[in-house]
Motif scaffolding. Structure first.
Motif, PDB file in Angstrom:
ATOM      1  N   ASP A  12     -51.329 -20.727 -28.791  1.00  0.00           N
ATOM      2  CA  ASP A  12     -50.246 -21.481 -29.414  1.00  0.00           C
ATOM      3  C   ASP A  12     -49.922 -20.861 -30.773  1.00  0.00           C
ATOM      4  O   ASP A  12     -50.598 -21.118 -31.768  1.00  0.00           O
ATOM      5  N   LYS A  14     -47.325 -21.295 -32.832  1.00  0.00           N
ATOM      6  CA  LYS A  14     -46.862 -22.236 -33.858  1.00  0.00           C
ATOM      7  C   LYS A  14     -48.037 -22.952 -34.518  1.00  0.00           C
ATOM      8  O   LYS A  14     -48.096 -23.092 -35.735  1.00  0.00           O
ATOM      9  N   ASP A  36     -38.091 -19.351 -33.160  1.00  0.00           N
ATOM     10  CA  ASP A  36     -39.191 -20.259 -32.882  1.00  0.00           C
ATOM     11  C   ASP A  36     -40.240 -19.680 -31.948  1.00  0.00           C
ATOM     12  O   ASP A  36     -41.366 -20.131 -31.926  1.00  0.00           O
ATOM     13  N   GLU A  37     -39.896 -18.696 -31.152  1.00  0.00           N
ATOM     14  CA  GLU A  37     -40.810 -18.194 -30.117  1.00  0.00           C
ATOM     15  C   GLU A  37     -41.419 -16.844 -30.494  1.00  0.00           C
ATOM     16  O   GLU A  37     -41.183 -15.830 -29.845  1.00  0.00           O
ATOM     17  N   VAL A  39     -44.085 -13.900 -30.721  1.00  0.00           N
ATOM     18  CA  VAL A  39     -45.161 -13.398 -29.858  1.00  0.00           C
ATOM     19  C   VAL A  39     -46.212 -12.659 -30.676  1.00  0.00           C
ATOM     20  O   VAL A  39     -47.306 -12.395 -30.195  1.00  0.00           O
ATOM     21  N   THR A  54     -49.756 -13.531 -28.875  1.00  0.00           N
ATOM     22  CA  THR A  54     -49.938 -14.373 -27.693  1.00  0.00           C
ATOM     23  C   THR A  54     -50.586 -13.570 -26.568  1.00  0.00           C
ATOM     24  O   THR A  54     -50.370 -12.367 -26.435  1.00  0.00           O
TER      25      THR A  54
END
Length: 125
Positions: A12, A14, A36-37, A39, A54
């Motif tokens: 995660d 965030k 927002d996404e 990696v 990630t």
């Protein structure tokens, strides 16, 4: 060799960024650069740099990176003003071991980050 910047794999992004902001880290670079996404993100606090990525972003490239959470890893971070830093974060994180003086003269405490990694902070007074 001049420095070490671990690249830690997380589930995660965030939550990881929010956790490390509690510890005083700020994002210095990210992929993508905004949005927002994320990696991948590089965060720094003083001369300590950590990278977070990630699992999904490397799934096809490095299948060896397959652990799901935490790991047999302890990151040892030297800092100044450890007592104040401990007071600032102790109620916002999971403290595994409170402030204590070791046999080798360091004042240390350990916490668990949101991914299951152990961070030990130390001041050699």
């Amino acid at each position: 060799m001049e420095s070490l910047a671990p690249n830690i794999f997380v589930n995660d992004m965030k939550a990881t960024i929010a956790f490390y902001k509690i510890l005083g880290f700020n994002i210095t670079l990210s992929v993508p650069e905004s949005g927002d996404e994320l990696v991948w993100a590089m965060m720094a606090n003083g001369s300590v740099t950590m990278m977070f990525q990630t699992f999904e972003s490397l799934a096809g490239e490095l299948p060896e990176v397959s652990r799901t959470d935490g790991g047999s890893l302890l990151l040892y971070i030297n800092l100044k003003n450890i007592r104040q830093f401990f007071e600032d974060i102790k109620d916002k994180v999971t403290v595994l071991k409170g402030l204590e003086t070791t046999f080798y003269g360091a004042t240390e405490f350990s916490i668990k980050d949101n991914n299951g990694y152990v961070l030990t902070f130390a001041e050699h007074e």
